[in-house]
Design a protein around this motif. Structure first.
Motif, PDB file in Angstrom:
ATOM      1  N   ALA A   1      23.866  33.537 -14.908  1.00  0.00           N
ATOM      2  CA  ALA A   1      23.533  33.689 -16.336  1.00  0.00           C
ATOM      3  C   ALA A   1      22.726  32.486 -16.827  1.00  0.00           C
ATOM      4  CB  ALA A   1      24.810  33.853 -17.151  1.00  0.00           C
ATOM      5  N   GLU A   2      23.142  31.292 -16.387  1.00  0.00           N
ATOM      6  CA  GLU A   2      22.414  30.070 -16.793  1.00  0.00           C
ATOM      7  C   GLU A   2      20.973  30.104 -16.272  1.00  0.00           C
ATOM      8  OE1 GLU A   2      26.250  27.007 -17.005  1.00  0.00           O
ATOM      9  OE2 GLU A   2      25.069  27.142 -15.176  1.00  0.00           O
ATOM     10  N   LEU A   3      20.842  30.507 -15.003  1.00  0.00           N
ATOM     11  CA  LEU A   3      19.498  30.568 -14.403  1.00  0.00           C
ATOM     12  C   LEU A   3      18.631  31.600 -15.113  1.00  0.00           C
ATOM     13  CD1 LEU A   3      20.380  30.314 -10.600  1.00  0.00           C
ATOM     14  CD2 LEU A   3      18.978  28.704 -11.896  1.00  0.00           C
ATOM     15  N   SER A   4      19.225  32.720 -15.488  1.00  0.00           N
ATOM     16  CA  SER A   4      18.432  33.772 -16.146  1.00  0.00           C
ATOM     17  C   SER A   4      17.938  33.299 -17.516  1.00  0.00           C
ATOM     18  CB  SER A   4      19.235  35.065 -16.269  1.00  0.00           C
ATOM     19  OG  SER A   4      20.338  34.902 -17.126  1.00  0.00           O
ATOM     20  N   ILE A   5      18.768  32.528 -18.193  1.00  0.00           N
ATOM     21  CA  ILE A   5      18.337  31.975 -19.486  1.00  0.00           C
ATOM     22  C   ILE A   5      17.192  30.979 -19.274  1.00  0.00           C
ATOM     23  CG2 ILE A   5      19.041  30.485 -21.425  1.00  0.00           C
ATOM     24  CD1 ILE A   5      21.773  31.831 -21.299  1.00  0.00           C
ATOM     25  N   MET A   6      17.346  30.163 -18.242  1.00  0.00           N
ATOM     26  CA  MET A   6      16.296  29.185 -17.936  1.00  0.00           C
ATOM     27  C   MET A   6      14.978  29.894 -17.641  1.00  0.00           C
ATOM     28  SD  MET A   6      18.073  26.306 -15.553  1.00  0.00           S
ATOM     29  CE  MET A   6      16.578  25.825 -14.711  1.00  0.00           C
ATOM     30  N   GLN A   7      15.058  30.961 -16.848  1.00  0.00           N
ATOM     31  CA  GLN A   7      13.850  31.722 -16.495  1.00  0.00           C
ATOM     32  C   GLN A   7      13.200  32.298 -17.760  1.00  0.00           C
ATOM     33  OE1 GLN A   7      14.274  35.757 -15.114  1.00  0.00           O
ATOM     34  NE2 GLN A   7      12.962  35.367 -13.351  1.00  0.00           N
ATOM     35  N   ALA A   8      14.042  32.920 -18.609  1.00  0.00           N
ATOM     36  CA  ALA A   8      13.503  33.554 -19.819  1.00  0.00           C
ATOM     37  C   ALA A   8      12.846  32.517 -20.734  1.00  0.00           C
ATOM     38  CB  ALA A   8      14.610  34.302 -20.556  1.00  0.00           C
ATOM     39  N   ASP A   9      13.501  31.372 -20.888  1.00  0.00           N
ATOM     40  CA  ASP A   9      12.949  30.308 -21.750  1.00  0.00           C
ATOM     41  C   ASP A   9      11.615  29.803 -21.201  1.00  0.00           C
ATOM     42  OD1 ASP A   9      15.055  30.476 -23.443  1.00  0.00           O
ATOM     43  OD2 ASP A   9      16.112  28.691 -22.705  1.00  0.00           O
ATOM     44  N   MET A  10      11.610  29.585 -19.888  1.00  0.00           N
ATOM     45  CA  MET A  10      10.408  29.054 -19.247  1.00  0.00           C
ATOM     46  C   MET A  10       9.253  30.053 -19.366  1.00  0.00           C
ATOM     47  SD  MET A  10      10.807  27.024 -15.732  1.00  0.00           S
ATOM     48  CE  MET A  10      10.172  28.209 -14.578  1.00  0.00           C
ATOM     49  N   GLU A  11       9.566  31.320 -19.148  1.00  0.00           N
ATOM     50  CA  GLU A  11       8.523  32.351 -19.210  1.00  0.00           C
ATOM     51  C   GLU A  11       7.972  32.509 -20.619  1.00  0.00           C
ATOM     52  OE1 GLU A  11       7.034  34.422 -16.623  1.00  0.00           O
ATOM     53  OE2 GLU A  11       7.760  32.596 -15.705  1.00  0.00           O
ATOM     54  N   LYS A  12       8.858  32.395 -21.611  1.00  0.00           N
ATOM     55  CA  LYS A  12       8.393  32.513 -23.002  1.00  0.00           C
ATOM     56  C   LYS A  12       7.364  31.432 -23.303  1.00  0.00           C
ATOM     57  CE  LYS A  12      10.965  35.649 -25.478  1.00  0.00           C
ATOM     58  NZ  LYS A  12      12.271  35.975 -25.998  1.00  0.00           N
ATOM     59  N   LYS A  13       7.614  30.247 -22.736  1.00  0.00           N
ATOM     60  CA  LYS A  13       6.721  29.117 -23.022  1.00  0.00           C
ATOM     61  C   LYS A  13       5.479  29.148 -22.140  1.00  0.00           C
ATOM     62  CE  LYS A  13      10.538  26.114 -24.183  1.00  0.00           C
ATOM     63  NZ  LYS A  13      11.527  25.366 -23.429  1.00  0.00           N
TER      64      LYS A  13
END
Lengths: 106, 280
Positions: free
Chosen positions: A85-97
């Motif tokens: 779950a933590e990694l998926s949030i990191m991925q989503a945040d990174m992709e948004k930016k």
């Protein structure tokens, strides 16, 4: 004398190799707490358009293990779910930016 | 001297921004780049050929597909869809009253930007809006009655060129750009974006599946898929793709999903509709 030492050693080894006896008993609340954290993070990831299916699978598995009473395994699986779950949030945040078209399209 | 130099550089940059439209890639420039990529890479295929997807790259499957198309499995859905389309609502009105041109030969112009709501709408959304406005319950998306209606409506657009408009409205452009973001965003545990499979790996295999080109994909939707055993709309396919890369799929009819459909369909502007289609 030797027999006595041997018996003491044997019982000591038996004690150490039995997980239920050698480690302190786990309460279900520990696994439950990690599972709750995983669920909350997974929800956050989904709201961010970045949930991973594997997180859900691991959360289900952890819950099943908890229901069965296998608290140690449940805790391990819940920890993995929380990591996903933590990694998926990191991925989503990174992709948004920083999402971008591939270089060959530029 | 230095001050003048800086000022002239700034003026030059400013004028370049004003006169050079290539500095901002809008939908029109995107279309040229995107279609150009595939035209260059698969120079033996025309743009219309791209709508045949994987069958451009696998001879055996193409033969099977052509055999299937002699008695297409979507025909029943077209007939049932036409019947449903012409069946009056409780108040006597029909679906045709909710669409321009009576709902005939318009599918190739959807999704559209709705200036009233400021959002993108696909045909499914207009069908349900029409039902609610006429006192009927909305249909569930992705399966069932709504897909039959879509199938019939798409069939009336067969042969028409996809024509998605991004009007001169900042909200429309924002929706288009958001669709682009969703398209190029990596997702799932496999960390894939749509383009990983359908641009650089187009024409190649992923396990047993041959990957189609991004341009031309939307033209045959709704499509009968053997895997589904039924006809389904493009958003059902998007959900399947997202699941394949290990992502929790976006919700059908969410803004993100509709914007993705808007962007993805625009990419095929000028290519003939061959929907409904069939795929393995």
């Amino acid at each position: 004398m030797n027999k006595i030492i041997f018996c003491i050693l044997f019982f000591f080894l038996l004690l150490v190799s039995t997980p239920g006896l050698s480690t302190p008993a786990l309460s279900s609340s520990e696994a439950n707490a990690v599972l709750k954290q995983a669920m909350s993070l997974h929800k956050q990831a989904i709201a961010n358009e970045g949930g991973w299916r594997i997180t859900g699978k691991f959360m289900k598995k952890a819950k099943k293990l908890l229901d069965k009473g296998d608290r140690r395994k449940a805790l391990d699986v819940a920890i993995r779910a929380r990591e996903f779950a933590e990694l998926s949030i990191m991925q989503a945040d990174m992709e948004k930016k920083s999402w971008s078209e591939p270089p060959y399209l530029k | 001297m230095c001050h003048h130099y800086r000022l002239s550089i700034l003026l030059l940059l400013f004028s370049l921004l004003l006169v050079n439209p290539l500095l901002y890639a809008g939908p029109k420039e995107d279309l040229v780049r995107y279609q150009g990529y595939f035209q260059k890479r698969f120079s033996n295929l025309s743009l219309d050929d791209l709508s045949n997807g994987l069958y451009n790259f696998d001879e055996g499957r193409r033969e099977q597909w052509e055999a299937i198309m002699e008695f297409p499995p979507y025909e029943i859905a077209i007939e049932e869809g036409e019947e449903l389309f012409n069946k009056p609502f409780g108040n006597g009105k029909r679906y045709a009253d909710c669409f321009d041109n009576g709902g005939v030969a318009i599918a190739h112009t959807y999704p559209r930007f709705n200036a009233k709501t400021g959002k993108v709408q696909n045909i499914s959304a207009v069908i349900n809006e029409c039902r609610v406005a006429n006192g009927e319950k909305p249909l569930r998306y992705l399966k069932g009655e709504i897909v039959k209606l879509l199938t019939y409506m798409a069939d009336t657009s067969r042969g028409k060129k996809i024509d998605i408009q991004v009007p001169d409205d900042p909200r429309a452009l924002a929706a288009y750009e958001d669709g682009k973001r969703v398209y190029f965003t990596r997702r799932g545990v496999r960390d894939f974006a749509c383009y990983h499979c359908h641009w650089e790996a187009a024409g190649q295999k992923i396990r047993g599946n041959v990957l189609s080109t991004a341009v031309g994909q939307v033209t045959h939707f709704p499509s009968y898929r053997s895997k589904w055993g039924a006809v389904g709309p493009i958003q059902r396919r998007y959900k399947g793709c997202m699941k394949n890369v290990g992502a929790v799929p976006l919700k059908a009819q969410s803004d993100a999903m509709n914007n993705l459909e808007y962007f993805h369909t625009h990419m095929s502007n000028g290519i003939s509709m061959n929907a409904p289609g069939t795929r393995f």
